[in-house]
Each structure stands twice: as structure tokens, then as C-alpha cells.
Write a protein that holds these residues in place. Structure first.
Motif, mmCIF file in Angstrom:
data_model
loop_
_atom_site.group_PDB
_atom_site.id
_atom_site.type_symbol
_atom_site.label_atom_id
_atom_site.label_comp_id
_atom_site.label_asym_id
_atom_site.label_seq_id
_atom_site.Cartn_x
_atom_site.Cartn_y
_atom_site.Cartn_z
ATOM 1 N N ALA A 98 0.834 -1.210 0.000
ATOM 2 C CA ALA A 98 0.000 0.000 0.000
ATOM 3 C C ALA A 98 0.868 1.259 0.000
ATOM 4 O O ALA A 98 0.536 2.248 -0.654
ATOM 5 C CB ALA A 98 -0.937 0.004 1.207
ATOM 6 N N ASN A 99 1.996 1.204 0.731
ATOM 7 C CA ASN A 99 2.917 2.343 0.743
ATOM 8 C C ASN A 99 3.509 2.578 -0.644
ATOM 9 O O ASN A 99 3.603 3.723 -1.105
ATOM 10 C CB ASN A 99 4.053 2.121 1.748
ATOM 11 C CG ASN A 99 3.559 1.852 3.155
ATOM 12 O OD1 ASN A 99 3.968 0.876 3.769
ATOM 13 N ND2 ASN A 99 2.685 2.695 3.674
ATOM 14 N N TRP A 100 3.914 1.496 -1.308
ATOM 15 C CA TRP A 100 4.483 1.619 -2.652
ATOM 16 C C TRP A 100 3.438 2.127 -3.643
ATOM 17 O O TRP A 100 3.763 2.891 -4.555
ATOM 18 C CB TRP A 100 5.076 0.291 -3.122
ATOM 19 C CG TRP A 100 6.391 0.008 -2.472
ATOM 20 C CD1 TRP A 100 6.675 -1.000 -1.596
ATOM 21 C CD2 TRP A 100 7.601 0.758 -2.625
ATOM 22 N NE1 TRP A 100 7.984 -0.912 -1.193
ATOM 23 C CE2 TRP A 100 8.578 0.150 -1.807
ATOM 24 C CE3 TRP A 100 7.953 1.891 -3.361
ATOM 25 C CZ2 TRP A 100 9.886 0.633 -1.723
ATOM 26 C CZ3 TRP A 100 9.255 2.369 -3.270
ATOM 27 C CH2 TRP A 100 10.207 1.740 -2.463
ATOM 28 N N LEU A 101 2.189 1.719 -3.433
ATOM 29 C CA LEU A 101 1.114 2.229 -4.291
ATOM 30 C C LEU A 101 0.993 3.742 -4.119
ATOM 31 O O LEU A 101 0.864 4.491 -5.096
ATOM 32 C CB LEU A 101 -0.218 1.540 -3.954
ATOM 33 C CG LEU A 101 -1.442 2.041 -4.729
ATOM 34 C CD1 LEU A 101 -1.246 1.838 -6.234
ATOM 35 C CD2 LEU A 101 -2.693 1.330 -4.252
ATOM 36 N N GLY A 102 1.061 4.210 -2.887
ATOM 37 C CA GLY A 102 1.023 5.654 -2.628
ATOM 38 C C GLY A 102 2.188 6.367 -3.283
ATOM 39 O O GLY A 102 2.021 7.442 -3.876
#
Length: 145
Positions: free
Chosen positions: A127-131
Motif C-alpha cells: 500500500a505504501n508503494w502504491l502511494g
């Protein structure tokens, strides 16, 4: 509502974002009729005076020999990187729109995530990488003419 002490970083980070936004607007106006390097110098002098005043008022100066050589090295490297960033940022503001320059400058958020994982062994979830990917995409969309 009580704020947990470990959560106060978000308040400081949000205030940093507000001041960074004001920096872009004030700097864009300030560099209109001056060399961008001189503008960066003036800004730096103001920062030095303000920070020295805060340290003096709060009694936070400490003996210089109490600071390790490693700390000096990395703070010096950080200072050099900051100076280079400011010089480039002010020049970009002189040449481009603040509404486009500032978001491109914030591509640093993407780079910090990559560098943090690579060099500091920090961990980010999917989810962090998606952000991070969305931030990068947003930068491209804002910069696009």
C-alpha cells in the motif's frame, strides 16, 4: 481528543507542508527581480538568524566538541544537499510556474522512499508503494503542459 506522543510527527509534517507551500509562493514573488542565487543567499541568512535565535532562547546550544565526527560529516553532507536543492529550486521558480515547480520538487518524496528502503533498510508495504507510485504519477500529470 488526546494525541498520542508518537503521533505528533504527523502534525509537524503537515505544518512543514504548509510552510513549504508558503515558501514556494513567497519565493516565486521574491525571485521576480533578483538573481536566484542571491535570493537563496538572503533566504539562508534569514534562516540562520531565526534558528540561532530559537537555539539561544531555548538554551539548546551545546559544546561543539560534544558532537561526533560522523554527525558532523552527515550534517555537512545534508547541508550541501540542501544548498544544492535550494539553488536548483529557486532557479526553477524563476523559470517556471510555482504550481508546477513545487510538485516536481516533491518528487523527492518518491526518492526518499527508494533511498530509505535501499540505504536505511526501512520497510514499506504494498500500500505504501502504491502511494509512492501515485505521487510519482501525480508529479508527471502536474508537470505536463
Amino acid at each position: 481528543m488526546t494525541i498520542h506522543p508518537h503521533s505528533t510527527w504527523i502534525i509537524w509534517a503537515l505544518m512543514s507542508a504548509v510552510f513549504a507551500a508558503l515558501t514556494a509562493i513567497f519565493a516565486k514573488i521574491g525571485v521576480a527581480n533578483i538573481n536566484s542565487d542571491l535570493a537563496t543567499f538572503i533566504r539562508t541568512v534569514v534562516i540562520l538568524v531565526v534558528l540561532a535565535s530559537i537555539l539561544a532562547a531555548r538554551g539548546l546550544f551545546q559544546p561543539l566538541n560534544s558532537i561526533t565526527p560522523r554527525t558532523y560529516l552527515f550534517l555537512a553532507l545534508s547541508g550541501l544537499a540542501t544548498g544544492a536543492s535550494w539553488i536548483c529550486y529557486f532557479r526553477a521558480l524563476q523559470l517556471g510556474d510555482a504550481a508546477r515547480v513545487a510538485p516536481v520538487d516533491k518528487l523527492s518524496v518518491v526518492l526518499v522512499a527508494i533511498f530509505g528502503v535501499t540505504f536505511l533498510n526501512e520497510e514499506l508495504r504494498l500500500a505504501n508503494w502504491l502511494g509512492i507510485a501515485l505521487i510519482a504519477t501525480g508529479v508527471v500529470l502536474v508537470a505536463w503542459r
